[in-house]
Motif scaffolding. Structure first.
Motif, PDB file in Angstrom:
ATOM      1  N   MET A 183      15.395  -2.956  14.159  1.00  0.00           N
ATOM      2  CA  MET A 183      14.278  -2.119  14.554  1.00  0.00           C
ATOM      3  C   MET A 183      12.987  -2.621  13.927  1.00  0.00           C
ATOM      4  O   MET A 183      12.974  -3.024  12.768  1.00  0.00           O
ATOM      5  N   LYS A 184      11.912  -2.570  14.668  1.00  0.00           N
ATOM      6  CA  LYS A 184      10.640  -3.032  14.120  1.00  0.00           C
ATOM      7  C   LYS A 184      10.058  -1.987  13.183  1.00  0.00           C
ATOM      8  O   LYS A 184      10.176  -0.793  13.408  1.00  0.00           O
ATOM      9  N   VAL A 185       9.378  -2.480  12.128  1.00  0.00           N
ATOM     10  CA  VAL A 185       8.843  -1.582  11.098  1.00  0.00           C
ATOM     11  C   VAL A 185       7.590  -0.863  11.588  1.00  0.00           C
ATOM     12  O   VAL A 185       6.697  -1.472  12.174  1.00  0.00           O
ATOM     13  N   SER A 186       7.562   0.451  11.355  1.00  0.00           N
ATOM     14  CA  SER A 186       6.327   1.210  11.519  1.00  0.00           C
ATOM     15  C   SER A 186       6.159   2.064  10.277  1.00  0.00           C
ATOM     16  O   SER A 186       7.114   2.710   9.849  1.00  0.00           O
ATOM     17  N   CYS A 187       4.993   2.060   9.706  1.00  0.00           N
ATOM     18  CA  CYS A 187       4.797   2.932   8.552  1.00  0.00           C
ATOM     19  C   CYS A 187       3.317   3.184   8.321  1.00  0.00           C
ATOM     20  O   CYS A 187       2.456   2.472   8.838  1.00  0.00           O
ATOM     21  N   ASN A 188       3.063   4.250   7.596  1.00  0.00           N
ATOM     22  CA  ASN A 188       1.692   4.603   7.252  1.00  0.00           C
ATOM     23  C   ASN A 188       1.683   4.970   5.771  1.00  0.00           C
ATOM     24  O   ASN A 188       1.999   6.080   5.395  1.00  0.00           O
ATOM     25  N   ILE A 189       1.370   3.992   4.939  1.00  0.00           N
ATOM     26  CA  ILE A 189       1.432   4.204   3.497  1.00  0.00           C
ATOM     27  C   ILE A 189       0.028   4.422   2.954  1.00  0.00           C
ATOM     28  O   ILE A 189      -0.894   3.664   3.251  1.00  0.00           O
ATOM     29  N   LYS A 190      -0.102   5.484   2.191  1.00  0.00           N
ATOM     30  CA  LYS A 190      -1.384   5.753   1.540  1.00  0.00           C
ATOM     31  C   LYS A 190      -1.089   6.163   0.111  1.00  0.00           C
ATOM     32  O   LYS A 190      -0.404   7.158  -0.117  1.00  0.00           O
ATOM     33  N   VAL A 191      -1.529   5.391  -0.831  1.00  0.00           N
ATOM     34  CA  VAL A 191      -1.354   5.770  -2.233  1.00  0.00           C
ATOM     35  C   VAL A 191      -2.742   6.024  -2.803  1.00  0.00           C
ATOM     36  O   VAL A 191      -3.529   5.092  -2.966  1.00  0.00           O
ATOM     37  N   ASN A 192      -3.055   7.295  -3.041  1.00  0.00           N
ATOM     38  CA  ASN A 192      -4.360   7.613  -3.614  1.00  0.00           C
ATOM     39  C   ASN A 192      -4.253   7.684  -5.129  1.00  0.00           C
ATOM     40  O   ASN A 192      -3.341   8.292  -5.657  1.00  0.00           O
ATOM     41  N   HIS A 193      -5.177   7.061  -5.800  1.00  0.00           N
ATOM     42  CA  HIS A 193      -5.188   7.026  -7.266  1.00  0.00           C
ATOM     43  C   HIS A 193      -3.837   6.548  -7.806  1.00  0.00           C
ATOM     44  O   HIS A 193      -3.091   7.301  -8.419  1.00  0.00           O
ATOM     45  N   LEU A 194      -3.557   5.312  -7.542  1.00  0.00           N
ATOM     46  CA  LEU A 194      -2.330   4.663  -8.013  1.00  0.00           C
ATOM     47  C   LEU A 194      -2.115   4.940  -9.501  1.00  0.00           C
ATOM     48  O   LEU A 194      -3.046   4.833 -10.297  1.00  0.00           O
ATOM     49  N   SER A 195      -0.869   5.302  -9.846  1.00  0.00           N
ATOM     50  CA  SER A 195      -0.585   5.627 -11.251  1.00  0.00           C
ATOM     51  C   SER A 195      -0.246   4.360 -12.040  1.00  0.00           C
ATOM     52  O   SER A 195      -0.024   3.290 -11.474  1.00  0.00           O
ATOM     53  N   ARG A 196      -0.186   4.523 -13.332  1.00  0.00           N
ATOM     54  CA  ARG A 196       0.124   3.455 -14.277  1.00  0.00           C
ATOM     55  C   ARG A 196      -0.761   2.222 -14.097  1.00  0.00           C
ATOM     56  O   ARG A 196      -0.304   1.080 -14.206  1.00  0.00           O
ATOM     57  N   VAL A 197      -2.000   2.480 -13.757  1.00  0.00           N
ATOM     58  CA  VAL A 197      -3.033   1.452 -13.864  1.00  0.00           C
ATOM     59  C   VAL A 197      -4.226   2.150 -14.506  1.00  0.00           C
ATOM     60  O   VAL A 197      -4.314   3.375 -14.479  1.00  0.00           O
ATOM     61  N   GLU A 198      -5.119   1.338 -15.050  1.00  0.00           N
ATOM     62  CA  GLU A 198      -6.295   1.912 -15.668  1.00  0.00           C
ATOM     63  C   GLU A 198      -7.335   2.123 -14.566  1.00  0.00           C
ATOM     64  O   GLU A 198      -7.664   1.191 -13.841  1.00  0.00           O
ATOM     65  N   GLY A 199      -7.803   3.333 -14.380  1.00  0.00           N
ATOM     66  CA  GLY A 199      -8.843   3.613 -13.391  1.00  0.00           C
ATOM     67  C   GLY A 199      -8.285   4.050 -12.042  1.00  0.00           C
ATOM     68  O   GLY A 199      -7.080   4.286 -11.895  1.00  0.00           O
ATOM     69  N   HIS A 200      -9.184   4.151 -11.052  1.00  0.00           N
ATOM     70  CA  HIS A 200      -8.826   4.777  -9.777  1.00  0.00           C
ATOM     71  C   HIS A 200      -8.937   3.818  -8.594  1.00  0.00           C
ATOM     72  O   HIS A 200     -10.030   3.349  -8.261  1.00  0.00           O
ATOM     73  N   GLY A 201      -7.778   3.553  -7.974  1.00  0.00           N
ATOM     74  CA  GLY A 201      -7.760   2.706  -6.792  1.00  0.00           C
ATOM     75  C   GLY A 201      -6.732   3.216  -5.801  1.00  0.00           C
ATOM     76  O   GLY A 201      -5.770   3.887  -6.178  1.00  0.00           O
ATOM     77  N   ASN A 202      -6.940   2.914  -4.517  1.00  0.00           N
ATOM     78  CA  ASN A 202      -6.040   3.383  -3.456  1.00  0.00           C
ATOM     79  C   ASN A 202      -5.461   2.211  -2.677  1.00  0.00           C
ATOM     80  O   ASN A 202      -6.153   1.226  -2.409  1.00  0.00           O
ATOM     81  N   ILE A 203      -4.197   2.363  -2.287  1.00  0.00           N
ATOM     82  CA  ILE A 203      -3.546   1.366  -1.440  1.00  0.00           C
ATOM     83  C   ILE A 203      -3.373   1.970  -0.050  1.00  0.00           C
ATOM     84  O   ILE A 203      -3.002   3.134   0.075  1.00  0.00           O
ATOM     85  N   ARG A 204      -3.644   1.195   0.978  1.00  0.00           N
ATOM     86  CA  ARG A 204      -3.319   1.681   2.336  1.00  0.00           C
ATOM     87  C   ARG A 204      -2.640   0.568   3.131  1.00  0.00           C
ATOM     88  O   ARG A 204      -3.072  -0.594   3.081  1.00  0.00           O
ATOM     89  N   ILE A 205      -1.578   0.932   3.800  1.00  0.00           N
ATOM     90  CA  ILE A 205      -0.863  -0.026   4.656  1.00  0.00           C
ATOM     91  C   ILE A 205      -0.430   0.711   5.921  1.00  0.00           C
ATOM     92  O   ILE A 205       0.233   1.741   5.842  1.00  0.00           O
ATOM     93  N   ARG A 206      -0.837   0.203   7.067  1.00  0.00           N
ATOM     94  CA  ARG A 206      -0.384   0.783   8.334  1.00  0.00           C
ATOM     95  C   ARG A 206       0.258  -0.298   9.172  1.00  0.00           C
ATOM     96  O   ARG A 206      -0.366  -1.318   9.473  1.00  0.00           O
ATOM     97  N   ILE A 207       1.540  -0.086   9.503  1.00  0.00           N
ATOM     98  CA  ILE A 207       2.264  -1.067  10.313  1.00  0.00           C
ATOM     99  C   ILE A 207       2.790  -0.349  11.542  1.00  0.00           C
ATOM    100  O   ILE A 207       3.308   0.772  11.434  1.00  0.00           O
ATOM    101  N   LYS A 208       2.615  -0.962  12.709  1.00  0.00           N
ATOM    102  CA  LYS A 208       3.161  -0.351  13.927  1.00  0.00           C
ATOM    103  C   LYS A 208       3.997  -1.390  14.653  1.00  0.00           C
ATOM    104  O   LYS A 208       3.514  -2.489  14.939  1.00  0.00           O
ATOM    105  N   ASP A 209       5.243  -1.053  14.918  1.00  0.00           N
ATOM    106  CA  ASP A 209       6.170  -1.950  15.617  1.00  0.00           C
ATOM    107  C   ASP A 209       6.116  -3.360  15.055  1.00  0.00           C
ATOM    108  O   ASP A 209       6.011  -4.346  15.795  1.00  0.00           O
ATOM    109  N   GLY A 210       6.152  -3.448  13.743  1.00  0.00           N
ATOM    110  CA  GLY A 210       6.203  -4.751  13.090  1.00  0.00           C
ATOM    111  C   GLY A 210       4.868  -5.456  12.962  1.00  0.00           C
ATOM    112  O   GLY A 210       4.780  -6.535  12.394  1.00  0.00           O
ATOM    113  N   GLU A 211       3.813  -4.813  13.467  1.00  0.00           N
ATOM    114  CA  GLU A 211       2.517  -5.471  13.393  1.00  0.00           C
ATOM    115  C   GLU A 211       1.621  -4.738  12.390  1.00  0.00           C
ATOM    116  O   GLU A 211       1.507  -3.515  12.422  1.00  0.00           O
ATOM    117  N   VAL A 212       1.009  -5.496  11.481  1.00  0.00           N
ATOM    118  CA  VAL A 212       0.161  -4.870  10.466  1.00  0.00           C
ATOM    119  C   VAL A 212      -1.176  -4.487  11.099  1.00  0.00           C
ATOM    120  O   VAL A 212      -1.954  -5.347  11.494  1.00  0.00           O
TER     121      VAL A 212
END
Ligand code: SF4
Ligand code: SF4
Ligand code: SF4
Lengths: 424, 265
Positions: free
Chosen positions: A1-30
Motif C-alpha cells: 500500500m502506498k504511504v499517506s500521512c499528515n505529520i505535524k509536530v508542534n514544539h518538538l520535545s527534547r530540543v532546546e527552543g521551539h521548532g515544528n516538523i511537518r510532513i504530508r505524504i499522499k499515495d507515496g508522494e511527498v
C-alpha cells in the motif's frame, strides 16, 4: 500500500527552543515536508548597539544557556581581535580547557538525556532512573565532572563570571586542577561504557550529501579561532566569515538560514570531525572506527557518534592541558585592555557547530554594529532539506506513519539544535 | 530525600504536579535545574513532573505549580501565559527574564521597535513587542530571581512551597554576603560593582569570582543608588558604566529612569 500521512509536530520535545516538523505524504508522494522555527527573536545584535565593549561578553553569553561559555569566548575573541590583544599561553590553555568542559557537558546532556530515549523507545530519561540506574548515574557523573570543571575555571557552569576580555579575573587553585585531572582520567572508562551503550543502538540508515563547515585545524583539533573550511573545498580567513554563512530569510522561520556551495550546509560535531579527522587523538579515532565513522560521512544521525568521539577527544586533551598547567607556575591572570576603533571577528566551535561573533567599535570602544551567527541557524536549512529527503525515502520504503514521525524527530534531535540560540 | 522518606515532621507530603514552561529566554534557568546533578534526583522526587518539554515528550495540562521562564515578547506568548495561569494554582516566575524582562528588555531602551527589527532582520517582516516580565500580563505568586537562578535557592523555594512553609528572600544587599565571604572589595581592586544596591541571595556569586555585580537579582530593600553613584564617581567610573549595569537585567527600571534624568543635569 502506498504511504499517506499528515505529520505535524508542534514544539518538538527534547530540543532546546521551539521548532515544528511537518510532513504530508499522499499515495507515496511527498506533498510537503519541512522544518519551521517559531522561536521568539530577542534582538541581541540591536541590544548591543551603543554599549561599551565590556558589556558584549556578559550580555552575549545570555544568547544561550547551554553554550553560554562558547558565546562568551567568541565574544571575547571578537573584542580582543578588534583591540589587537593576543591571549598569552596560559589564558589560551585555560580558555580551551573551559571550552572542552562545556563541550563535554553539552554532548553528554544530548547523548544521554535527549537522544538516547529515542533509541530506547522512551519519552524521556526518567524511566531509566528506575530501570537502569547505573546508566543515569554514569551520565550524571560525567556531566557533573564537566560542570564542576566549568565552575572552577569559569566561575560558574553557565554565564561564567571569571572570563573577561584580556584573560581571567582569577585562576583556579592548583589543587583543584589536580583533582580535575584525576577525575578526567577516571572519566575515560565511563566514556568507553558510553560507547558500548551506543553500540547497542541502531542508527537509522539515511544519507543525504551535505557540505560541512567548520574551523580548520592546523596541528590540533580546532575549537577556538583560525581558518574556516568546508568539505567542498572552500577555505576562508576568520575575518571573512560572511562568505561562509551567506544568511537569508525564509517565511516559515524566525531564524535566518545559511548556504555556501550548495542549497544548505551542515555544521557541528560531524562537520568538525569530517574536516579534521586526522587531528583527533588516536584514542578518539578508535571510537570512531568502532562505529565505522570516517570522513566524509553524510549520515546526519552520525552526529550523535561524532559527539561521542569528541567527548573522548576533549577529555584526552583536557588531561594534557591540566598536566601542562600543573607543571608550570601561574602567570598573572589578565592583561590590560585598551579599546580602539575597528572591527573584530571571533569564530569558535561550540557543541553544535561553528559560532561567529563580529563587532565594530568606535574610538571609545562603543559598539556601533554587532553580528552573531549561530550554528543552529546555519543548520536549519540542512535540517529542512534532510526532512524532505527523509520523507521521500520513507515513503519509497513504505514506512508506517508512526515510524516516519519517530525518524523525523530523531533526525532533528541528531543535530542537537539550539533553537532559542538560533533566534537570538 | 528519597521517595520513601517523603514526610515532613512525620506528616506525609503530597507530591504536587509541576509543569515547566519557557518563553523568550536562553533556557539557562531550566538548565540550572537539570544541571544540579548531585541533588537532581532528590529534587525530582519532591514533584510529579508532568510537563518539561526540554527533557521529556509526555505532556499534560493538569498541574498545580507552573514554573515559567522567560519574558513575554509576542502576543501568542501572552495568550499562552494566561492559559497557564488559568490552570496553575501557583505560578512561579523563574529567573530575571521572567521577573524583570531580563536582558531581553535591553531592546526596549531604544523606544523604537522598527529600528530594532531593521537592525537584525533588515526589511524582512518579524513579529515582536516590547519585552515585559510575566507580572505585566498575569499575577505572579512567587519569584525566583537571578540570571541565572541559583540552584540552591530554587531547591529551598520549591521545598518550602511543597511543605507549605513561608518563603522569604534576603532584603539586604549582596555586599553583606560578600563581606561574609571575606572577599577583597572590588572597588579596592579598581572594578565597579552593584553589590551595595542589589538584593542578596546569590551568595555574592560574581564578586566571589572577582567580577563586579551587575544587579541581576534586582534592587535590595532601600537600595541607595544615589550613594552608589557617588561611590562610582569617587572610584573613577562613569554614569554610563553605572547605567550599563543598572539596566542590564531590568530589575532597576525605576532607578534607570531617575539616573538618566540625573545624568543629563
Ligand atoms: S534569566 Fe538569564 S539564565 Fe535565566 S533564562 Fe533569562 S537569560 Fe537565561
Ligand atoms: S565587591 Fe561589591 S559586593 Fe563585595 S563588598 Fe565590594 S561593593 Fe560590595
Ligand atoms: S553578584 Fe550580582 S550579578 Fe552576580 S549573581 Fe549575584 S546579584 Fe547577580
Amino acid at each position: 500500500m502506498k504511504v499517506s500521512c499528515n505529520i505535524k509536530v508542534n514544539h518538538l520535545s527534547r530540543v532546546e527552543g521551539h521548532g515544528n516538523i511537518r510532513i504530508r505524504i499522499k499515495d507515496g508522494e511527498v506533498l510537503e515536508a519541512g522544518w519551521d522555527v517559531v522561536e521568539t527573536p530577542r534582538f541581541f545584535e540591536a541590544m548591543l548597539v551603543g554599549k561599551l565593549w565590556e558589556n558584549a561578553p556578559w550580555i552575549c553569553g545570555r544568547i544561550c544557556g547551554i553554550c553560554s561559555i562558547g558565546h562568551t569566548l567568541a565574544s571575547i575573541r571578537a573584542v580582543e581581535n578588534a583591540f589587537g590583544i593576543t591571549p598569552d599561553r596560559q589564558t589560551e590553555r585555560l580558555r580551551l580547557l573551559l571550552k572542552h568542559m562545556e563541550t563535554l557537558q553539552s554532548h553528554i546532556l544530548h547523548l544521554y538525556f535527549l537522544a538516547a530515549p529515542d533509541f530506547l523507545q522512551l519519552g524521556s530519561v526518567l524511566p531509566l532512573i528506575a530501570s537502569h540506574p547505573e546508566v543515569v548515574q554514569r551520565a550524571t557523573r560525567l556531566k557533573l565532572l564537566a560542570n564542576d570543571a566549568c565552575d572552577i575555571i569559569g566561575g560558574r557552569r553557565l554565564h561564567p563570571t571569571r572570563t573577561v576580555v584580556g584573560g581571567f579575573t582569577m585562576l583556579p587553585e592548583k589543587s583543584q586542577l589536580a583533582q580535575l585531572k584525576a577525575r578526567l582520567e577516571a572519566a575515560l572508562p565511563d566514556l568507553t561504557k558510553t560507547a558500548e551503550l551506543f553500540q547497542t543502538f541502531t542508527l537509522p540508515d539515511f544519507v543525504r550529501e551535505a557540505e560541512f563547515v567548520s574551523l580548520k585545524g592546523k596541528n590540533q583539533y580546532p575549537f577556538i579561532g583560525g581558518e574556516l573550511v568546508s568539505s567542498d573545498g572552500v577555505v576562508r580567513a576568520e575575518d571573512d566569515y560572511l562568505q561562509m554563512t551567506n544568511e537569508y530569510m525564509v517565511d516559515h522561520s524566525t531564524s535566518k538560514w545559511s548556504r555556501l556551495s550548495r542549497q544548505s550546509l551542515a555544521t557541528g560535531a560531524l562537520a568538525r570531525l569530517n574536516n579534521n579527522f586526522a587531528l583527533l587523538y588516536p584514542g578518539a579515532r578508535e571510537i570512531a572506527a568502532v562505529f565505522g565513522l570516517q570522513p566524509v560521512n553524510h549520515n546526519p544521525f552520525m552526529n550523535n557518534i561524532a559527539q561521542l568521539v569528541e567527548c573522548v577527544q576533549v577529555v584526552m586533551d583536557s588531561i594534557a592541558i591540566t598536566s601542562e598547567l600543573l607543571a608550570g607556575s601561574w602567570q598573572k591572570p589578565r592583561q590590560p585592555v585598551v579599546p580602539k576603533a575597528g572591527r573584530g571577528v571571533g569564530a569558535v566551535e561550540v557543541p553544535r557547530g561553528i559560532l561567529y561573533h563580529a563587532y565594530e567599535f568606535d574610538q571609545a570602544g562603543r559598539i556601533t554594529r554587532a553580528d552573531c551567527i549561530i550554528p543552529t541557524s546555519q543548520n536549519n536549512a540542512n535540517i529542512h532539506y534532510d526532512l524532505i529527503e527523509l520523507a521521500r525515502q520513507s515513503a519509497a520504503r513504505q514506512k508506517p506513519d508512526a515510524e516516519i514521525q519517530r525518524l523525523a524527530e530523531m533526525l532533528v534531535r541528531a543535530y542537537d539544535p539550539c533553537i532559542s540560540c538560533s533566534v537570538h | 530525600m528519597t521517595a520513601r522518606e517523603r514526610t515532613y515532621l512525620g506528616v506525609p507530603v503530597s507530591k504536587p504536579r509541576a509543569a515547566f514552561f519557557e518563553f523568550t529566554s536562553c533556557e539557562g534557568c531550566q538548565l540550572q535545574l537539570l544541571n544540579n546533578e548531585a541533588t537532581l534526583l532528590d529534587f525530582l522526587s519532591l514533584l510529579t513532573i508532568v510537563n518539561f518539554r526540554e527533557a521529556m515528550t509526555e505532556a499534560s495540562d493538569e498541574y498545580d505549580i507552573a514554573f515559567v521562564e522567560g519574558s513575554i515578547t509576542r502576543d501568542d506568548e501572552a495568550k499562552q501565559l494566561k492559559a497557564i495561569r488559568g490552570r496553575a494554582k501557583t505560578l512561579v516566575a523563574v529567573g530575571s527574564c521572567a521577573c524583570f524582562g531580563g536582558v531581553n528588555q535591553l531592546k526596549n531602551r531604544f523606544n523604537d521597535l522598527a529600528w530594532v527589527k531593521e537592525q537584525v532582520y533588515g526589511s524582512h517582516a518579524i513579529d515582536t513587542r516590547e519585552a515585559v516580565p510575566l507580572s505585566a500580563i498575569v499575577p505572579v505568586d512567587l519569584s525566583i530571581y537571578g540570571c541565572p537562578i541559583k540552584k540552591e535557592e530554587v531547591e529551598r523555594v520549591v521545598t518550602n512551597l511543597v511543605l507549605g512553609k513561608s518563603i522569604d528572600y534576603p532584603r539586604y544587599p549582596v555586599c553583606m554576603e560578600c563581606k561574609a565571604n571575606h572577599n577583597v572589595c572590588l572597588f579596592d581592586l579598581g572594578e565597579p560593582c552593584l553589590g551595595p544596591v542589589t538584593r542578596a541571595g546569590c551568595d555574592s556569586w560574581c564578586p566571589s569570582n572577582r567580577f563586579g555585580c551587575w544587579g541581576c537579582r534586582g534592587p535590595a530593600e532601600a537600595a541607595n543608588v544615589r550613594q552608589l553613584r557617588q561611590i562610582m564617581h569617587e572610584h573613577g567610573f562613569s554614569d554610563e558604566q553605572l547605567l550599563d549595569r543598572l539596566e542590564c537585567f531590568g530589575g532597576f527600571a525605576d532607578y534607570v529612569t531617575e539616573l538618566k534624568r540625573a545624568a543629563k543635569e
